[in-house]
Enzyme design. Structure first.
Site, PDB file in Angstrom:
ATOM      1  N   HIS A 258       0.872  -1.256   0.077  1.00  0.00           N
ATOM      2  CA  HIS A 258      -0.035   0.074   0.005  1.00  0.00           C
ATOM      3  C   HIS A 258       0.683   1.181   0.091  1.00  0.00           C
ATOM      4  O   HIS A 258       0.602   2.377   0.440  1.00  0.00           O
ATOM      5  CB  HIS A 258      -0.923   0.031   1.353  1.00  0.00           C
ATOM      6  CG  HIS A 258      -2.034  -1.048   1.210  1.00  0.00           C
ATOM      7  ND1 HIS A 258      -2.663  -1.561   2.275  1.00  0.00           N
ATOM      8  CD2 HIS A 258      -2.733  -1.517   0.407  1.00  0.00           C
ATOM      9  CE1 HIS A 258      -3.428  -2.359   2.076  1.00  0.00           C
ATOM     10  NE2 HIS A 258      -3.430  -2.305   0.820  1.00  0.00           N
TER      11      HIS A 258
ATOM     12  N   ARG B  78      -8.369 -11.964   5.223  1.00  0.00           N
ATOM     13  CA  ARG B  78      -6.759 -12.561   5.460  1.00  0.00           C
ATOM     14  C   ARG B  78      -6.473 -12.230   7.035  1.00  0.00           C
ATOM     15  O   ARG B  78      -7.141 -11.318   7.763  1.00  0.00           O
ATOM     16  CB  ARG B  78      -5.761 -11.428   4.849  1.00  0.00           C
ATOM     17  CG  ARG B  78      -5.625 -11.805   3.506  1.00  0.00           C
ATOM     18  CD  ARG B  78      -4.557 -10.769   2.640  1.00  0.00           C
ATOM     19  NE  ARG B  78      -5.261 -10.009   1.493  1.00  0.00           N
ATOM     20  CZ  ARG B  78      -4.851  -8.630   1.241  1.00  0.00           C
ATOM     21  NH1 ARG B  78      -3.633  -8.356   1.706  1.00  0.00           N
ATOM     22  NH2 ARG B  78      -5.447  -8.265   0.251  1.00  0.00           N
TER      23      ARG B  78
END
Ligand code: AMP
Length: 395
Positions: free
Chosen positions: A178, A239
């Site tokens: 990110h 996740r």
């Protein structure tokens, strides 16, 4: 009027945006998907309208041909807005790439060489770059890496305490992801607090389907929750985030689970989904509101992990000036924002409920005027950041 074409390639799809190099206006965007299937699909959006069509798209090269066709038929004209470069999102740059990089044959080999670290992403990124190079052979192509922003993290924060030789040989360390989003949103705060980014200590919460939190000191990433892969850290849609590594050993001994199944379990069947059977945060919140116990617990685990990291990063930074919420959940969920920071008033973090509840497209402050830490919602724009970084390379 020069433009930049930004491309984000997956294995069976790619997204693109054409961005004006001066005004940063979005001239067109589109998605080419189901590449390689019997019928592919292409969408193309401009300020004048939305088009879509189904057609056979055997490979990425055919996908770029479909994209060029859409520009020809629906505009804007690439002759009137000539791209000066193509910027490509590349997921893993390892320790080798710490800045946007002009794509050369050697750079492509190096990106391919990092495929072991990102088997789902880097090969697809390379495929996209090669096809785009064929479609635009005369333009410079620039790779913008999701890991690059975190290359400023120091060894004490990026090193895993395992056998040092083994880690070195297999390049096992924290890389973080990110990065493009973090760079964009942390840069965008400076106008709002009217202090240069080099003077600001920030904590950025990128809460989307994938989620991470990053500590940024004067514009430099100093720690981040994702690691060797985007699995570590916060609880995400599917996740697990942080987990005792012995759980995996225990599972393997007890159930003889295969490596692929373990990968699938942790990446696809864990997180909010594993805890509550729902991966979309909106569904989790609404189920919890209706009294669903598993959804309520999923939310609490999600929020507990966020608070754990905010505490850790506050101490690592020493002083926090700005906390930023971004991405799907961070930009849209007032409940998650409020609950993530609830009870932190004694640390100078005070969310204003009315400001937090207001909906709006742009950057906005959601902390009270008295709050020592400014809390902001900053809509992320990875494509614009890729366009800017691409231009910084080609001049
Ligand atoms: P992203 O990966 O940034 O596209 O974010 C996707 C996530 O944002 C999904 O889990 C959505 O549920 C979540 N999201 C979008 N809108 C909202 C909302 N209003 N409230 C809570 N979550 C949202």
């Amino acid at each position: 009027m020069a433009s930049v074409l930004v491309v984000n390639s997956g294995s069976s799809s790619f997204k693109y945006q054409l961005i004006d190099a001066d005004s940063e206006e979005r001239l067109a965007s589109g998605l080419v998907e189901r590449i390689g299937e019997s019928t592919g699909h292409a969408t193309h959006d401009t300020p004048d309208g939305h088009w879509e069509r189904s057609l056979e798209i055997p490979d990425h090269a055919a996908g770029f041909a479909a994209m060029l066709d859409a520009f020809k038929q629906h505009g804007p004209s690439l002759d009137e807005h000539p791209p000066v470069a193509v910027g490509h999102r590349v997921v893993h740059g390892g320790a080798r790439f710490f800045e946007p990089t002009l794509v050369t044959p050697l750079v492509l080999i190096n990106i391919e060489d990092l495929s072991d670290l990102a088997p789902l992403h880097n090969p697809a990124n390379v495929q996209g770059i090669k096809a785009a190079q064929k479609a635009f052979p005369d333009l410079p192509h620039v790779a913008v890496f999701d890991t690059a922003f975190h290359q400023t993290i120091a060894p004490d924060a990026y090193t895993y305490a395992i056998d040092a030789d083994l880690a070195k040989r297999l390049r096992i360390r924290r890389y973080g992801f990110h990065g493009t989003s973090n760079k964009y949103v942390s840069g965008a705060t400076e106008d709002f607090v009217q202090r240069p980014v080099t003077e600001l200590n920030q904590i950025v919460l990128h809460l989307g389907n994938g989620a991470s939190i990053t500590a940024i000191d004067g514009g430099r990433s100093v720690d981040t929750s994702m690691g060797l892969t985007p699995l570590e850290g916060l609880v995400m849609g599917t996740r697990s985030g942080d987990i005792d590594p012995a759980v995996l050993i225990y599972l393997q001994r007890k159930t003889r689970i295969s490596t692929d199944d373990l990968d699938d379990l942790l990446n696809q069947r864990s997180g909010l989904f594993g805890l509550s059977g729902r991966k979309d945060m909106r569904d989790v919140i609404s189920a919890a509101d209706k009294g669903d116990e598993s959804a309520r617990l999923a939310l609490e685990v999600y929020l507990h992990r966020i608070k754990h990291y905010i505490g850790a990063y506050s101490f690592e930074l020493g002083r926090v000036d700005v906390i930023v919420f971004t991405a799907g959940v961070g930009e849209n969920s007032a409940v998650i924002r409020a609950r993530s920071l609830a009870g932190l008033e004694q640390y100078g973090i005070e969310v204003d409920p009315e400001r937090n509840d207001q909906r709006g497209g742009g950057i906005r402050v959601i902390s009270t005027d008295a709050s020592r830490v400014t809390v902001l919602v900053v809509p992320t724009d990875e494509e614009l950041e890729i366009a800017r970084q691409t231009l910084s390379v080609v001049g």
